[in-house]
Design a protein around this motif. Sequence first.
Motif, mmCIF file in Angstrom:
data_model
loop_
_atom_site.group_PDB
_atom_site.id
_atom_site.type_symbol
_atom_site.label_atom_id
_atom_site.label_comp_id
_atom_site.label_asym_id
_atom_site.label_seq_id
_atom_site.Cartn_x
_atom_site.Cartn_y
_atom_site.Cartn_z
ATOM 1 N N ILE A 391 -5.393 9.533 1.160
ATOM 2 C CA ILE A 391 -4.432 9.530 0.043
ATOM 3 C C ILE A 391 -4.905 8.702 -1.141
ATOM 4 O O ILE A 391 -4.218 8.645 -2.152
ATOM 5 N N ASN A 392 -6.053 8.052 -1.005
ATOM 6 C CA ASN A 392 -6.557 7.215 -2.093
ATOM 7 C C ASN A 392 -7.825 7.803 -2.692
ATOM 8 O O ASN A 392 -8.575 8.517 -2.024
ATOM 9 N N THR A 393 -8.056 7.497 -3.950
ATOM 10 C CA THR A 393 -9.270 7.929 -4.621
ATOM 11 C C THR A 393 -10.500 7.381 -3.895
ATOM 12 O O THR A 393 -10.518 6.218 -3.482
ATOM 13 N N VAL A 394 -11.510 8.204 -3.733
ATOM 14 C CA VAL A 394 -12.760 7.756 -3.118
ATOM 15 C C VAL A 394 -13.511 6.923 -4.152
ATOM 16 O O VAL A 394 -13.906 7.420 -5.204
ATOM 17 N N ARG A 395 -13.696 5.634 -3.844
ATOM 18 C CA ARG A 395 -14.316 4.711 -4.788
ATOM 19 C C ARG A 395 -15.706 4.328 -4.276
ATOM 20 O O ARG A 395 -15.821 3.509 -3.362
ATOM 21 N N ARG A 457 -24.837 9.564 -3.450
ATOM 22 C CA ARG A 457 -24.683 11.014 -3.586
ATOM 23 C C ARG A 457 -24.467 11.671 -2.221
ATOM 24 O O ARG A 457 -23.577 12.515 -2.052
ATOM 25 N N ALA A 458 -25.240 11.255 -1.238
ATOM 26 C CA ALA A 458 -25.099 11.828 0.106
ATOM 27 C C ALA A 458 -23.744 11.497 0.708
ATOM 28 O O ALA A 458 -23.105 12.354 1.340
ATOM 29 N N ALA A 459 -23.287 10.262 0.509
ATOM 30 C CA ALA A 459 -21.980 9.859 1.048
ATOM 31 C C ALA A 459 -20.854 10.644 0.388
ATOM 32 O O ALA A 459 -19.920 11.102 1.060
ATOM 33 N N ARG A 460 -20.949 10.811 -0.914
ATOM 34 C CA ARG A 460 -19.903 11.548 -1.642
ATOM 35 C C ARG A 460 -19.816 12.983 -1.137
ATOM 36 O O ARG A 460 -18.716 13.531 -0.947
ATOM 37 N N ASP A 461 -20.950 13.600 -0.910
ATOM 38 C CA ASP A 461 -20.957 14.982 -0.413
ATOM 39 C C ASP A 461 -20.282 15.070 0.955
ATOM 40 O O ASP A 461 -19.499 15.990 1.223
ATOM 41 N N LYS A 462 -20.558 14.110 1.834
ATOM 42 C CA LYS A 462 -19.981 14.139 3.173
ATOM 43 C C LYS A 462 -18.466 13.917 3.133
ATOM 44 O O LYS A 462 -17.705 14.602 3.826
ATOM 45 N N VAL A 463 -18.040 12.974 2.328
ATOM 46 C CA VAL A 463 -16.606 12.672 2.258
ATOM 47 C C VAL A 463 -15.833 13.837 1.651
ATOM 48 O O VAL A 463 -14.783 14.244 2.162
ATOM 49 N N HIS A 464 -16.357 14.399 0.585
ATOM 50 C CA HIS A 464 -15.636 15.488 -0.072
ATOM 51 C C HIS A 464 -15.668 16.769 0.746
ATOM 52 O O HIS A 464 -14.752 17.598 0.637
ATOM 53 N N ALA A 465 -16.675 16.925 1.580
ATOM 54 C CA ALA A 465 -16.681 18.080 2.482
ATOM 55 C C ALA A 465 -15.503 17.995 3.448
ATOM 56 O O ALA A 465 -14.860 19.015 3.765
ATOM 57 N N VAL A 466 -15.192 16.793 3.905
ATOM 58 C CA VAL A 466 -14.032 16.614 4.788
ATOM 59 C C VAL A 466 -12.740 16.916 4.033
ATOM 60 O O VAL A 466 -11.836 17.576 4.550
#
Length: 514
Positions: A391-395, A457-466
């Motif tokens: 529920i929170n912005t990914v920072r 960049r790799a972390a952002r891709d993994k989190v947003h895929a979820v």
Amino acid sequence: MRTAAPQIVWFKRDLRVVDHEPLVRAAAAGPVIPLYVVEPGLWAEPDASGRHWAFIAESLHALDRDLRALGAHLVVRCGEIVEVLSGMVRATGADGLWSHEETGNAWTYARDKRVAAWASANGVAWRETPQGGVVRRLKTRNGWARQWDKVMARQVLDPPHLTAATGVVSAPLKTAAALGLDDDPCPGRQAGGREQGLLLLESFLTERGAPYRRAMSAPGPGAAHCSRLSPHLAFGTFSMREVAQATWARQRALKQMSGPVGGWRGSMASFSSRLHWRHHFMQKLEDEPGLEFQNLHPAYNGMRPAAPDRQRLAAWSNGETGLPFVDACMRCLRATGWMNFRMRAMLMAVASYHLWLPWRASGTVLARLFTDYEPGIHWPQTQMQSGTTGINTVRIYNPVKQGYDQDPDGAFVRQWIPALRAAPDAYIHEPWKWSDAGSILDKTYPAPIVDHTAAARAARDKVHAVRRAAGFGRDAKAIQSKHGSRKSGLKQMSDARKRAGKSRRDTGQLSLDL
């Protein structure tokens, strides 16, 4: 006439005599046994540390002095709580147990359940009182913040005169080593005890707090101009009500002043708003104790490894990642037990995203290092900064940019990383770009253990895929309904943010250091 039976007042994270409702009510019921139990099981937990015990021990000595001035003394026992209480009831005939409610870690939650079962089975009335704005068995968040204001506006209770129970002696306090705690040098640790906290409160409200709004984001200025009250609130050397009312009184006084007041009004508005947010996060753990261990949003289960990369965890924990601003913040934290809010968030974000460590492992390290560790704030914030709440912005903080923004001349980095003192300002936050980097990197200071840009960049891709997965939004909506803030109830925070031109990014801080 029958003599009233002794009443046990069990002190936990409420080490004071002022605004202590259980103490007041117990004193009206009979002779009082003020009790603090040193629980070896609690200190064997992975989130406990020597700096916590040092602060508590100082606060217990101060509490004993205050109790003696009222007619009693602090009784210290060491052992398992039910055994201690059972022995004390047998020896004294006490028939009442009084304490504040506690939103602690899973260990204290299970401990309190054992105490409740024992009290019920042995005919001992255990009366628990809310300590602040956290509501036990809350049905809905609607109206929560308005109720918080009402609770904080109640009269601060004066300490009562005490009639001490006779024949009850105290045991000496254990040392950290006797409790099995590792050596924990922290030369800059804040001192415990109510008097120390009141001095901080007074100096913040009248001297140090004017630049608070603009200074709290940077570690150097933040150390001087943040309130530094958080360890005293965490262990209860004074109550949140005392702090809230003192802050409101200062705001009223500022409102009556004509002309400019040097940033005081805005800073006090920001500080007052953050007092709300402290209990807002504690309410999350109160409502969902499992989030100390489990992702709040189940879609994130399995996203990160269950066990941490030990080399990465050690490098991050010791301030040896090769990212200068990150390492300087960690070294400062290890030496002082404190860090300002934005850098707490950055440290957790780097661990969770750039180093891809499971939040429970890195969060436990920070819990031990924060003198102001408050489980009810720490674990919800740990998940928030790790992107697992749903529920929170990914920072994902850029650790190099944060260095340039918050330490533009590199003074903070040079203070905590002597090996980089010779680096030019232009390269202090990216020494690997300096032509003479070879004289330092992997010799007196490590080269970066990750490429921070590629790792982010790799972390952002993994989190947003979820987050894009089917059903994610449905579960997130349910989480928001249960745990999310109600903007209308936190209007003061919203207005303060608008006046300061701040985004929602500024609301995230581990332990809400204030």
